[in-house]
Design a protein around this motif. Structure first.
Motif, PDB file in Angstrom:
ATOM      1  N   TYR A  28       0.789  -1.272   0.173  1.00 13.87           N
ATOM      2  CA  TYR A  28      -0.211  -0.019  -0.038  1.00 13.87           C
ATOM      3  C   TYR A  28       0.892   1.305  -0.056  1.00 13.87           C
ATOM      4  CZ  TYR A  28      -4.565  -2.272   0.697  1.00 13.87           C
ATOM      5  OH  TYR A  28      -5.592  -2.837   0.679  1.00 13.87           O
ATOM      6  N   ASN A  84     -17.498   2.441  -7.081  1.00 10.57           N
ATOM      7  CA  ASN A  84     -17.153   3.052  -5.645  1.00 10.57           C
ATOM      8  C   ASN A  84     -18.359   3.326  -4.729  1.00 10.57           C
ATOM      9  OD1 ASN A  84     -14.327   2.745  -5.627  1.00 10.57           O
ATOM     10  ND2 ASN A  84     -14.097   4.707  -6.601  1.00 10.57           N
ATOM     11  N   TRP A 144     -12.480   8.539   6.445  1.00  7.63           N
ATOM     12  CA  TRP A 144     -11.494   8.373   5.407  1.00  7.63           C
ATOM     13  C   TRP A 144     -11.670   9.482   4.386  1.00  7.63           C
ATOM     14  CZ3 TRP A 144     -13.894   6.591   0.770  1.00  7.63           C
ATOM     15  CH2 TRP A 144     -15.201   6.273   0.977  1.00  7.63           C
ATOM     16  N   TYR A 172     -10.771   9.830   0.115  1.00 13.36           N
ATOM     17  CA  TYR A 172      -9.818   9.410  -1.209  1.00 13.36           C
ATOM     18  C   TYR A 172     -10.648   9.869  -2.426  1.00 13.36           C
ATOM     19  CZ  TYR A 172      -8.798   5.776  -4.425  1.00 13.36           C
ATOM     20  OH  TYR A 172      -8.109   5.119  -5.454  1.00 13.36           O
ATOM     21  N   ALA A 217      -4.727   8.471  -0.077  1.00 16.25           N
ATOM     22  CA  ALA A 217      -6.055   8.262   1.002  1.00 16.25           C
ATOM     23  C   ALA A 217      -5.382   8.841   2.346  1.00 16.25           C
ATOM     24  CB  ALA A 217      -6.461   6.802   0.838  1.00 16.25           C
ATOM     25  N   PHE A 250      -6.935   8.472   6.593  1.00 15.53           N
ATOM     26  CA  PHE A 250      -7.944   8.032   7.303  1.00 15.53           C
ATOM     27  C   PHE A 250      -7.635   7.958   8.593  1.00 15.53           C
ATOM     28  CE2 PHE A 250      -4.874   4.879   5.938  1.00 15.53           C
ATOM     29  CZ  PHE A 250      -4.499   4.033   7.390  1.00 15.53           C
ATOM     30  N   TYR A 283      -9.066   1.253   7.403  1.00 15.99           N
ATOM     31  CA  TYR A 283      -9.178   1.533   5.980  1.00 15.99           C
ATOM     32  C   TYR A 283      -8.096   0.589   5.122  1.00 15.99           C
ATOM     33  CZ  TYR A 283      -9.662   4.434   1.716  1.00 15.99           C
ATOM     34  OH  TYR A 283      -9.470   4.957   0.298  1.00 15.99           O
ATOM     35  N   MET A 307      -9.540  -1.002   1.639  1.00 20.64           N
ATOM     36  CA  MET A 307      -9.571  -0.249   0.566  1.00 20.64           C
ATOM     37  C   MET A 307      -9.335  -1.149  -0.727  1.00 20.64           C
ATOM     38  SD  MET A 307      -9.331   2.356  -1.181  1.00 20.64           S
ATOM     39  CE  MET A 307      -9.165   2.608  -2.896  1.00 20.64           C
ATOM     40  N   ILE A 337     -13.219  -1.759  -3.331  1.00 19.35           N
ATOM     41  CA  ILE A 337     -13.185  -1.567  -1.884  1.00 19.35           C
ATOM     42  C   ILE A 337     -14.086  -2.952  -1.355  1.00 19.35           C
ATOM     43  CG2 ILE A 337     -14.197  -0.035  -0.147  1.00 19.35           C
ATOM     44  CD1 ILE A 337     -14.090   2.481  -1.938  1.00 19.35           C
TER      45      ILE A 337
END
Length: 527
Positions: A9, A82, A261, A263, A501, A503, A508, A512, A519
């Motif tokens: 990540y 999303n 969060w 994004y 992102a 959070f 998260y 994610m 997601i």
């Protein structure tokens, strides 16, 4: 989450960790890599995963991805999936490292490159009460294959035969060897055909949350579905996503409190967000899930000449695009794959060369240049990329006008109407080498909006879908890329689409998912 996954990540990098040979010839489809069985879900012990807070509302902020529709079957826009994601489930998911793991499918068996068997969990219901079984999924495949329905995956499912073996077993028989087809199936939320006419405004599927309300341009809200097949593992009472067209405003709304969060976050605020993360105030992930690209019309206008397309490619300053619109968070891209991919071709990289670009323009009989429009979504970094391209191309006498439209309008212009000569957009990276090449470079590809046609590339793509040996696959896709990205310049990668992102008070980083469209809502918790 494992340290390896966390590293993926934060670094925004992964390589294809499961080979095609392992996918196809694994015993009964049960392949174990690094202790992870691909026939087990992320949490299968009936517990709530990482011990999150029971109950409560998860409130997130989505910026720059304002859905115009909530139907991810007919709308390829990532914003649609999303926004509609909480009510959906898939046969399989793609994990952050590129592995596949079952969801609605209890097990998956691929005995050869043309056959995939899905065994579905028993007793699963759609949110409208209909049964999720092999026949329901076969009906969905048939609906997608009807061109009148305008499903965006239509071309990918062309010729596929969905065979109902028994109530819970579906066999997909592919018209030709296609070792990457399982990744295409992960793009398809499983919904009841009877609900498809209403998905755009009232999405429903067989996922963990029930649609409650959508105020267009403002927010969308869901509540926990008590009839979800694993409802005992869902800790949240509700999920709410608030939509902000501007990433700066959305980021500030997150920092003001009451949001879990955001994004993507504002690129201009990356230094502040990094400092806050280092102090422990928030979590921050500079995710790199996509590639930004320029597509030229290969059929009409000056860009129909490959010499002109090559000149455009050589004139572009990718480092300026990294330093400007992405505030240094991105990196130059020369491929549809990340440099960490085992299929990445180093020979695709080149330096900006204005002199060679001018020579190509002269060879095409266009030394004095021409005027053209670049269509771009109304998103800050796409506008920034287009503005830099305008300046870059002025050096070879191409006079560019930047035409800014809403994202949905650009997508319609590109993929439905195909009315442009130059357009900039981005797409999600894929864990499989073939996926974006199939969509954009095959002459019949579902996203080949630039009318790129090369018979040799088509033949190589066919060969690539048959090949399971990694070394042979690499050589095949190397040829595809060398021809289509350099010789013909049918597609111009620009830079990584970095979407950071931020959070707090939630896990998260675990739900994610690895790509723009994914997601993993069953994993979402407050903490």
């Amino acid at each position: 989450m494992s340290e390896k996954a966390k590293q993926s990540y934060y670094l925004g990098s992964w390589s294809q960790s499961i080979t095609r040979r392992e996918m196809i010839f694994g015993m009964g489809g049960a392949i174990t890599l690094g202790g992870l069985s691909l026939l087990t879900s992320c949490s299968n012990d009936g517990s709530s995963g990482s011990g999150g807070v029971i109950g409560g509302a998860l409130v997130g902020v989505m910026t720059q991805q304002i859905p115009s529709s909530l139907d991810p079957i007919t709308n390829a826009q990532g914003a649609a999936l999303n926004a509609a994601g909480p009510c959906h489930d898939w046969l399989e998911y793609v994990a952050i490292n590129g592995d596949l793991y079952p969801s609605l499918a209890k097990s998956v068996d691929q005995p050869d490159p043309q056959t995939i068997n899905y065994t579905i969990h028993s007793g699963v219901k759609f949110q409208n009460g209909e049964s999720v079984n092999a026949q329901a999924i076969a009906d969905l495949v048939g609906w997608i294959q009807n061109k009148d329905n305008a499903a965006w995956l239509n071309s990918r499912f062309e010729g596929v035969k969905a065979v109902v073996v028994d109530e819970l077993t579906l066999r997909l028989e592919l018209p030709k060897p296609d070792v990457a087809f399982r990744f295409a199936v992960t793009r398809l939320p499983i919904v009841a055909v009877s609900t498809l006419a209403d998905q755009a405004l009232t999405p429903s599927g067989c996922g963990p949350y029930l649609f409650k309300e959508w105020v267009q341009g403002s927010y969308i809200e869901y509540t926990k579905d008590p009839n979800y097949r694993e409802a005992d593992k869902i800790d949240l009472d509700s999920v709410r996503m608030e939509h902000f067209n501007d990433s700066n405003a959305g980021t500030q709304a997150f920092l003001a409190g009451g949001k879990n969060w955001v994004y993507p976050t504002s690129l201009s605020q990356s230094k502040d967000l990094t400092a806050r993360a280092e102090s422990g105030e928030i979590g921050y992930m500079p995710l790199e899930p996509g590639v930004c690209y320029l597509i030229n019309n290969c059929k009409s206008g000056p860009t129909a000449d490959p010499l002109v397309r090559k000149a455009i490619r050589l004139a572009l300053d990718r480092q300026a695009m990294v330093d400007g619109p992405f505030n240094g968070l991105s990196r130059p891209f020369f491929s549809m794959l990340k440099p960490e991919s085992s299929f990445y071709v180093k020979e695709l990289e080149y330096k900006r060369d204005i002199d060679q670009a001018k020579a190509l323009m002269a060879e095409a009989g266009l030394a004095d240049g021409f005027s053209e429009k670049i269509y771009t979504p109304n998103v800050d970094y796409f506008i920034g990329l287009s503005t830099i391209m305008k300046d870059n191309l002025a050096a070879i006498n191409i006079d560019i006008t930047v035409e800014i439209e809403e994202t949905a309008a650009v997508i319609d212009r590109m993929f439905s109407r195909k009315e442009f000569n130059m357009v900039v957009l981005g797409d999600a990276l894929s864990p499989d080498v073939s996926e974006l090449h199939e969509y954009y470079l095959r002459s019949t590809g579902g996203r080949n909006c630039g009318f790129y046609v090369n018979d040799k590339v088509d033949a190589l793509l066919d060969e690539g879908l048959r090949e399971v040996d990694a070394k042979k696959s690499y050589e095949i896709y190397k040829q595809v890329q060398m021809i289509s990205l350099l010789e013909d310049t049918g597609f111009i990668p620009l830079v990584a689409e970095v979407l950071p992102a931020a959070f707090k008070d939630t896990n998260y980083a675990e739900f994610m998912g690895g790509f723009i469209q994914y997601i993993i809502w069953p994993e979402a918790e407050l903490n």
